[in-house]
Write a protein that holds these residues in place. Structure first.
Motif, PDB file in Angstrom:
ATOM      1  N   GLU A 100     130.865  -5.715  20.704  1.00 15.42           N
ATOM      2  CA  GLU A 100     130.959  -6.837  19.763  1.00 15.42           C
ATOM      3  C   GLU A 100     129.967  -6.749  18.614  1.00 15.42           C
ATOM      4  O   GLU A 100     130.239  -7.267  17.527  1.00 15.42           O
ATOM      5  N   ARG A 101     128.812  -6.111  18.831  1.00 13.77           N
ATOM      6  CA  ARG A 101     127.800  -6.019  17.787  1.00 13.77           C
ATOM      7  C   ARG A 101     127.416  -4.565  17.502  1.00 13.77           C
ATOM      8  O   ARG A 101     126.275  -4.275  17.099  1.00 13.77           O
ATOM      9  N   LEU A 102     128.349  -3.697  17.695  1.00 14.26           N
ATOM     10  CA  LEU A 102     128.096  -2.277  17.452  1.00 14.26           C
ATOM     11  C   LEU A 102     127.631  -2.054  16.019  1.00 14.26           C
ATOM     12  O   LEU A 102     128.213  -2.585  15.077  1.00 14.26           O
ATOM     13  N   CYS A 103     126.564  -1.268  15.851  1.00 15.62           N
ATOM     14  CA  CYS A 103     126.000  -1.077  14.509  1.00 15.62           C
ATOM     15  C   CYS A 103     126.763  -0.037  13.710  1.00 15.62           C
ATOM     16  O   CYS A 103     126.899  -0.144  12.489  1.00 15.62           O
ATOM     17  N   SER A 104     127.274   0.990  14.392  1.00 14.97           N
ATOM     18  CA  SER A 104     127.986   2.069  13.702  1.00 14.97           C
ATOM     19  C   SER A 104     128.785   2.868  14.721  1.00 14.97           C
ATOM     20  O   SER A 104     128.367   2.999  15.886  1.00 14.97           O
ATOM     21  N   THR A 105     129.895   3.395  14.285  1.00 15.32           N
ATOM     22  CA  THR A 105     130.690   4.236  15.189  1.00 15.32           C
ATOM     23  C   THR A 105     129.990   5.559  15.461  1.00 15.32           C
ATOM     24  O   THR A 105     130.339   6.264  16.424  1.00 15.32           O
ATOM     25  N   TYR A 106     128.997   5.868  14.663  1.00 14.95           N
ATOM     26  CA  TYR A 106     128.260   7.121  14.854  1.00 14.95           C
ATOM     27  C   TYR A 106     127.526   7.133  16.193  1.00 14.95           C
ATOM     28  O   TYR A 106     127.437   8.168  16.864  1.00 14.95           O
ATOM     29  N   VAL A 107     127.014   5.967  16.598  1.00 16.32           N
ATOM     30  CA  VAL A 107     126.133   5.920  17.775  1.00 16.32           C
ATOM     31  C   VAL A 107     126.899   6.013  19.091  1.00 16.32           C
ATOM     32  O   VAL A 107     126.275   6.157  20.153  1.00 16.32           O
ATOM     33  N   ILE A 108     128.217   5.924  19.068  1.00 18.88           N
ATOM     34  CA  ILE A 108     128.982   6.011  20.306  1.00 18.88           C
ATOM     35  C   ILE A 108     129.764   7.318  20.410  1.00 18.88           C
ATOM     36  O   ILE A 108     130.549   7.503  21.341  1.00 18.88           O
ATOM     37  N   ASN A 112     127.431  13.541  18.793  1.00 22.78           N
ATOM     38  CA  ASN A 112     126.274  13.410  17.912  1.00 22.78           C
ATOM     39  C   ASN A 112     124.947  13.416  18.666  1.00 22.78           C
ATOM     40  O   ASN A 112     123.883  13.358  18.028  1.00 22.78           O
ATOM     41  N   TYR A 113     124.992  13.499  20.016  1.00 23.65           N
ATOM     42  CA  TYR A 113     123.761  13.408  20.797  1.00 23.65           C
ATOM     43  C   TYR A 113     123.744  14.494  21.878  1.00 23.65           C
ATOM     44  O   TYR A 113     124.794  14.999  22.306  1.00 23.65           O
ATOM     45  N   SER A 119     123.596   6.667  21.683  1.00 25.41           N
ATOM     46  CA  SER A 119     122.326   6.323  21.054  1.00 25.41           C
ATOM     47  C   SER A 119     121.465   5.455  21.967  1.00 25.41           C
ATOM     48  O   SER A 119     121.961   4.747  22.844  1.00 25.41           O
ATOM     49  N   ILE A 120     120.151   5.502  21.722  1.00 21.65           N
ATOM     50  CA  ILE A 120     119.203   4.676  22.461  1.00 21.65           C
ATOM     51  C   ILE A 120     119.461   3.190  22.237  1.00 21.65           C
ATOM     52  O   ILE A 120     119.162   2.356  23.090  1.00 21.65           O
TER      53      ILE A 120
END
Length: 257
Positions: A100-108, A112-113, A119-120
């Protein structure tokens, strides 16, 4: 505001789009200022933090205006998505539980990790070690997308993160103030009409007078001197038939002048 402001090839914006323009323009101007800022003293990835931040704010603003507050139509919402004024992929994730409050699709994106993780900022604060409590994603700068407190530290800038809620609350307050002003004007108008009706019986012959000073005291003066006026009225009423024999010495006044 013309459609060329956003996309020269886009069709004319639908009715109601101008409602979003002030905030979208402010965010666009802020993004432009952030991009022009010097990167001296910053990490290479840190210069991209404002891009993720403002992308989140702009998308959340339109999302909340449509889904939460119902202030825009489906046509306006679709227009924003079609012309890429918002992040459609990010909004699609917000509709799913846990995002619901995801900051960016990059972090999931596991690609990318390291070790295929995320992401942390996706790890709840209560499950982190003391050293990782203030850890930020190196690409987005986000601390906590689960809404446990730290997210506001990242997404808070001079415009705030709850842009839609602030705008709706401000409009509601302005509407209440306007209604209050109208009620006060109506009350004052009613009071003025009542005062005029109460003092109107003594001014039947004033229509033939051209002198504005002959209309007597104002309603405010009548109110302040109510006791004197009432006593004078009672004295005249007790005069009985003596008032019928009284005649105005008009000729005598003319001869003396």
């Amino acid at each position: 505001m013309s459609a060329n402001r956003w996309d020269p090839k886009a069709k004319k914006p639908p009715k109601g789009f101008n409602y979003l323009v002030p905030v979208l323009s402010a965010l666009e101007n802020e993004l432009r200022d952030k991009v022009r800022e010097s990167n001296a003293g910053k990490r290479n990835t840190e210069s991209m933090w404002p891009v993720h931040q403002i992308n989140w704010q702009r998308s959340r603003y339109v999302y909340d205006m449509y889904y939460t507050h119902g202030k825009i139509t489906k046509k306006v919402y679709d227009y924003c998505i079609k012309n890429k004024l918002v992040d459609a992929a990010l909004i699609a994730k917000w509709k799913k539980p846990g995002y619901e409050r995801l900051c960016s699709t990059y972090v999931i994106n596991p690609n990318n990790y390291k070790f295929g993780t995320t992401s942390i900022c996706r790890v709840p604060l209560k499950d982190r070690s003391p050293e990782a409590k203030t850890a930020q994603d190196p690409t987005t700068g986000c601390r906590d997308v689960l809404g446990s407190g730290a997210a506001s530290e990242y997404f808070w800038n001079k415009y705030g993160q709850n842009l839609a809620a602030v705008q709706v609350a401000r409009e509601k307050r302005m509407e209440e103030m306007e209604q209050k002003r109208l009620r006060e004007e109506e009350a004052n108008s009613t009071a003025a009409a009542a005062s005029a009706a109460a003092g109107g019986g003594d001014s039947e012959t004033d229509d033939d007078s051209d002198d504005d000073d002959d209309y007597g005291p104002t309603p405010a003066a009548w109110a302040s001197e109510g006791g004197k006026l009432e006593a004078e009225s009672e004295r005249l009423a007790e005069g009985g038939d003596d008032t019928d024999d009284y005649k105005q010495p008009a000729k005598k006044l003319k001869s003396s002048s």
